[in-house]
Enzyme design. Structure first.
Site, PDB file in Angstrom:
ATOM      1  N   SER A  29       0.790  -1.232   0.000  1.00  0.00           N
ATOM      2  CA  SER A  29       0.000   0.000   0.000  1.00  0.00           C
ATOM      3  C   SER A  29       0.823   1.284   0.000  1.00  0.00           C
ATOM      4  O   SER A  29       0.276   2.369  -0.158  1.00  0.00           O
ATOM      5  CB  SER A  29      -0.969   0.016   1.191  1.00  0.00           C
ATOM      6  OG  SER A  29      -0.265   0.078   2.410  1.00  0.00           O
ATOM      7  N   LYS A  77      -5.701   5.407   8.334  1.00  0.00           N
ATOM      8  CA  LYS A  77      -4.615   6.144   7.685  1.00  0.00           C
ATOM      9  C   LYS A  77      -4.938   7.632   7.569  1.00  0.00           C
ATOM     10  O   LYS A  77      -4.046   8.474   7.662  1.00  0.00           O
ATOM     11  CB  LYS A  77      -4.316   5.536   6.322  1.00  0.00           C
ATOM     12  CG  LYS A  77      -3.736   4.135   6.425  1.00  0.00           C
ATOM     13  CD  LYS A  77      -3.460   3.499   5.076  1.00  0.00           C
ATOM     14  CE  LYS A  77      -2.847   2.116   5.253  1.00  0.00           C
ATOM     15  NZ  LYS A  77      -2.550   1.467   3.973  1.00  0.00           N
TER      16      LYS A  77
END
Length: 384
Positions: free
Chosen positions: A280, A325
């Protein structure tokens, strides 16, 4: 991803308050029993209930729970250093400094096996806006499955770094040659009986393909079901086979072949983070490489965070844990966050105050976004 231990939280209970005088209450009062009178049934039930509640609170405080807790993990500046080591070290090409930051974001996941926490801790995390709770088995499975998952994450991390380098170079106009080796074919592929493992693709419809992007573009230019002529090198000889393409399920044409490209990178890129896994961070690494290889100061002091996978063609893909996040980016001081378009449904309604989200679909989109953020030209950047 870098794991961060969090302290166990005590069970939740009401604090006891000592009163030195009479207590005033707005509730209807009940006459106290006369001195020496036997306890009433109500007082007995309340005493038992109080003991049961106390026992339950104590139980919640100490009993381990078979759940995993996710929370915002640390962020890393791909233009900076980690533990005194450059996060992205480039050799073989001139590099330039930047005045801003490009922070990759992570998620920290804890489980009862690695950090004992109680049911009460799980309930507190479930009620929190900055944590999430899932059954431990859904994250780790058995010990063997956990080991396999960790190995896969490590491999994805390595592959992500290579894809980040390739996509960054090609986005800057530097094609990266590749040996396009066939390592297998799907059962559905019309080429399954025509090609062999270790065949190397060198041309499509008579046109040379020298990069992985060349091959992707050549296949993508046709409709699903169209014929395609693929030339391979086998045992030193060129062989051309013609077969029909397949539908990938979304209407695009694919060959149904598994290709393992061996890239001939003109530069050497080393990433200085050891305890981060998965793909990611790919997009943020690509942006860091692009920024370091260009004289332009794209960010002009801006702090931009983000996430997203990247493939060798520069396509940005969806990731997990984006809500955590976003919080991690806000906590790190970022005002801007780059999110994959495919994650927009989860982003919408979960953007922390003070954070602006830009939706990106390709590396070109992301690079344009950081350049415009640095220039203060952000009025019509696409959001989620």
């Amino acid at each position: 991803m870098r794991r961060r231990s969090l302290p166990a939280m005590p069970g939740l209970g009401r604090p006891r308050i000592r009163h030195n005088g009479p207590v005033t209450t707005t509730e209807a009062s009940t006459p106290a029993p006369a001195a020496g009178a036997p306890s009433t049934r109500r007082s007995t039930v309340m005493s038992i209930a109080g003991l049961a509640t106390s026992a339950l609170i104590a139980l919640l405080t100490v009993v381990p729970s078979p759940y995993a807790i996710g929370s915002p993990g640390p962020t890393f500046d791909t233009l900076g250093t980690a533990d005194g080591v450059e996060l992205v070290e480039i050799k073989g090409a001139p590099t330039y400094m930047s005045s801003g930051e490009l922070r990759l974001t992570t998620v920290s996941v804890q489980r009862a096996g690695s950090l004992p926490f109680s049911i009460g801790r799980v309930l507190a995390a479930w009620a929190s806006q900055s944590e999430y709770v899932v059954p431990q088995e859904s994250v780790y499975g058995t010990a063997e499955e956990e080991e396999e998952a960790q190995e896969q994450a490590a491999q994805e991390w390595i592959s992500s770094q290579e894809s980040a380098t390739v996509s960054a170079l090609e986005a800057l106009g530097h094609p990266v040659p590749a040996t396009l080796r066939i390592v297998g074919a799907s059962e559905r592929s019309n080429a399954a009986d025509l090609v062999e493992t270790d065949d190397v693709i060198v041309a499509v419809d008579g046109e040379d393909v020298e990069t992985f992007t060349d091959l992707v573009d050549a296949v993508g230019d046709r409709e699903a079901g169209d014929d395609i002529a693929v030339t391979v090198v086998r045992d030193g000889e060129q062989i051309t086979e013609t077969f029909a393409t397949l539908d990938d399920g979304a209407g695009a044409a694919v060959m149904g072949l598994y290709i393992d490209p061996e890239f001939e990178l003109p530069i050497d890129v080393t990433v200085g983070i050891e305890k981060v896994g998965g793909p990611s961070a790919g997009m943020m690494f690509s942006l860091g490489i692009m920024d370091r290889l260009t004289e332009e100061d794209e960010l002009q002091g801006a702090l931009v965070a983000g996430t997203g996978t990247i493939d060798a063609t520069g396509d940005v893909g969806a990731i997990g844990g984006i809500r955590m996040k976003l919080i991690g980016a806000r906590d790190a001081g970022a005002e801007w966050f780059l999110a994959p378009v495919e994650n927009c449904a989860e982003v919408s309604g979960n953007i922390p105050d003070g954070l602006n989200v830009v939706a990106v679909d390709t590396l070109d989109d992301a690079y344009e976004a950081i350049t415009r953020i640095g220039a203060g030209d952000t009025a019509d950047l696409p959001g989620c």
